[in-house]
Design an enzyme around this catalytic site. Structure first.
Site, short mmCIF file in Angstrom:
data_model
loop_
_atom_site.label_atom_id
_atom_site.label_comp_id
_atom_site.label_asym_id
_atom_site.label_seq_id
_atom_site.Cartn_x
_atom_site.Cartn_y
_atom_site.Cartn_z
NE ARG A 42 6.01 51.81 25.41
CZ ARG A 42 6.65 52.80 25.99
NH1 ARG A 42 6.81 53.95 25.38
NH2 ARG A 42 7.17 52.64 27.20
CG HIS A 49 3.93 53.52 35.82
ND1 HIS A 49 5.11 52.89 36.11
CD2 HIS A 49 4.27 54.73 35.34
CE1 HIS A 49 6.13 53.70 35.85
NE2 HIS A 49 5.64 54.83 35.36
CG ASP A 51 3.08 47.22 31.61
OD1 ASP A 51 3.33 47.82 32.68
OD2 ASP A 51 3.92 47.11 30.68
N GLY A 142 11.38 57.47 27.29
CA GLY A 142 10.06 56.87 27.48
C GLY A 142 9.46 56.35 26.19
CB SER A 144 9.86 51.50 24.18
OG SER A 144 9.88 50.19 24.53
CB SER A 145 15.57 53.45 23.13
OG SER A 145 15.94 53.77 24.45
CG ASP A 189 7.87 49.07 26.99
OD1 ASP A 189 6.73 49.58 27.04
OD2 ASP A 189 8.75 49.31 27.83
CG ASN A 232 18.92 54.16 32.13
OD1 ASN A 232 18.26 53.22 32.55
ND2 ASN A 232 19.97 54.02 31.34
CE LYS A 233 11.74 50.37 31.73
NZ LYS A 233 12.31 50.65 30.40
#
Ligand code: GLA
Length: 458
Positions: A42, A49, A51, A142, A144-145, A189, A232-233
């Site tokens: 998406r 930041h 949601d 960013g 949403s993989s 996501d 990578n979050k």
């Protein structure tokens, strides 16, 4: 209205890709897949930041996706192979899944999806599956993989067992189980991946999850540019630090109110609901009750009257225990301001005034400034990219997704798409051969794509 993910025939234009997946599946597993599961990535148009603070967001699905060719396995074994051989294979058992919060290996996202679905059904004869996994969503960008991987795995697990769930429940289950990896994301996501509709963006509200179609102006196009700065979050604490700063800001604001117990408050959105006031009034409250200088842990403990150990219990997460400074004023101002911009964006899309594009563009620009200055989740390359996009005709441009790297999304008049793509390619990618080599996948125009589904050959 609730519905289950549909089962669709592989469309003509995608046959070659799915046939190639089937061939790879056969090569590896010496058998045919029974079905294919697909979940899209998406791009978030606005509402960054917020949601996880309980506020609505406005994303759309993109064409890039994760597809799994799947064959159920009655023995309960889970066998995963990625069509990109840089990723390890995985073999395990559905009964003994363990998801550790150390290295965020790709297959752990698959295990999250499997585990989330498994927990909903508590069956003693749970089946596993064999899957060949292929992704076209740029990773750590960013878009949403990782959530698409979780969602796709959940679909595979469901169908392998003959179970069904609504898209809404799947969205909630996948948002929850992705947290097994350790990142405290919200539900944007997963919700957009399951509920997206081709041609529409979506306003997504939480608690309970609801989605509303948003008709973008007809002359609006969106261009995504990957800065190629990877983030990578799950591998760094940046993301969870922001989640925690928002939580503590909400708790300290709650503490300033006579009739609210701060321990009952976890989100900035909950606090607004309890107070029953407008977002503007929340912004005023932030200005009057929170100071601009960072709060030390000691000060936070003093205000809330807790020990550092208790604070860890009520407000922190595993990878934020050692954070010493909290920028509460800035983070809360971003959240309430951004929540307001999302609502304004939706109203403009509903009303479609003559200057709709300019107005939407202004909101996107303001969102970027707030992410950069107040939330501090941008990256120097993203700031350069939004400027470059604006220079080449974007009416609005902003970072999208978690940030600290990854992509920008720009709003552009349809007829300006080609000059914008060319201008950004020349200015941002061409001077750097390593970037230029990736420009083809990194830079693309996109329209709202459809949501997650099963595919079969007819
Ligand atoms: C990640 C999270 C989302 C959302 C965005 C930032 O993608 O998974 O839930 O918080 O970051 O808007």
């Amino acid at each position: 209205m609730t519905a289950e993910p549909p089962v669709l025939a592989v469309p003509e234009a995608k046959k070659e890709r799915y046939q190639s997946l089937r061939a790879k599946f056969r090569e590896h597993f010496h058998d045919d897949p029974a079905f294919y599961a697909r979940a899209p990535g998406r791009v978030n148009l606005i509402g960054e930041h917020i949601d996880y603070c309980g506020y609505s967001v406005l994303p759309m699905a993109i064409e890039q996706d994760i597809v799994m060719a799947v064959l159920p396995d009655n023995s309960g074994a889970i066998s995963l192979v990625n069509s990109d051989h840089q990723y390890d294979e995985f073999v395990g058992d559905v009964k003994t899944i363990q998801i550790t919060k150390d290295e965020p290996h790709w297959y752990k996202y698959v295990l999250c999806g499997i585990q989330g679905v498994k927990e909903q059904f508590c069956s003693s004869e749970t089946k596993g599956f064999k899957a060949l996994v292929e992704g076209t969503i740029p990773r750590s960008a960013g878009l949403s993989s990782s959530s698409a991987l979780v969602c796709c795995a959940a679909l595979a697990m469901l169908k392998a067992n003959g179970w069904t769930m609504t898209k809404e429940l799947l969205s909630e289950v996948c948002a929850k189980c992705e947290r097994y990896i350790g990142t405290e994301g919200g539900g944007m996501d997963q919700a957009i991946s399951f509920t997206a509709k081709a041609g529409k963006a979506k306003l997504i509200d939480f608690n309970p999850l609801r989605t509303t179609d948003v008709q973008l102006p007809l002359n609006a196009a969106f261009v995504v540019c990957n800065s190629l700065a990877e983030m990578n979050k799950a591998a760094t604490p940046h993301f969870n630090i922001r989640v925690v700063e928002c939580r503590i800001a909400a708790q300290i604001l709650a503490q300033s109110q006579d009739d609210i117990k701060w321990r009952e408050i976890k989100r900035l959105g909950e606090l607004q609901l309890r107070l029953g006031v407008s977002l503007d009034e929340m912004l005023e409250l932030v200005s009057s009750k929170l100071h601009i200088e960072p709060y030390s842990k000691e000060e936070v403990c003093k205000i809330l009257d807790v020990s550092p150990e208790e604070l860890a219990e009520t407000s922190l997460s595993a990878n934020t225990r050692n954070v010493e400074n909290f920028y509460l004023h800035q983070r809360a101002s971003h959240v309430y301001g951004e929540a307001k911009r999302v609502l304004q964006f939706k109203v403009i899309c509903d009303d479609q005034p003559a200057d709709a594009l300019e107005k939407l563009g202004e909101l996107m620009n303001a969102s970027h400034a707030s992410c950069r200055d107040l939330y501090e989740c941008s990256h120097p390359d993203l700031d350069i990219l939004v400027e470059t996009c604006r220079k080449h005709g974007a009416v609005g441009s902003r970072m999208t997704g978690a940030g600290w790297g990854g992509c920008t999304v720009s709003l552009v008049r349809t007829e300006s798409t080609v000059p914008l793509l060319a201008g950004v390619r020349d200015d941002y990618y061409k001077p750097n051969p390593a970037k230029m080599a990736k420009a083809k996948e990194a830079l693309f125009a996109t329209i709202p794509a459809g949501g997650a589904a099963y595919y079969v050959f007819e």
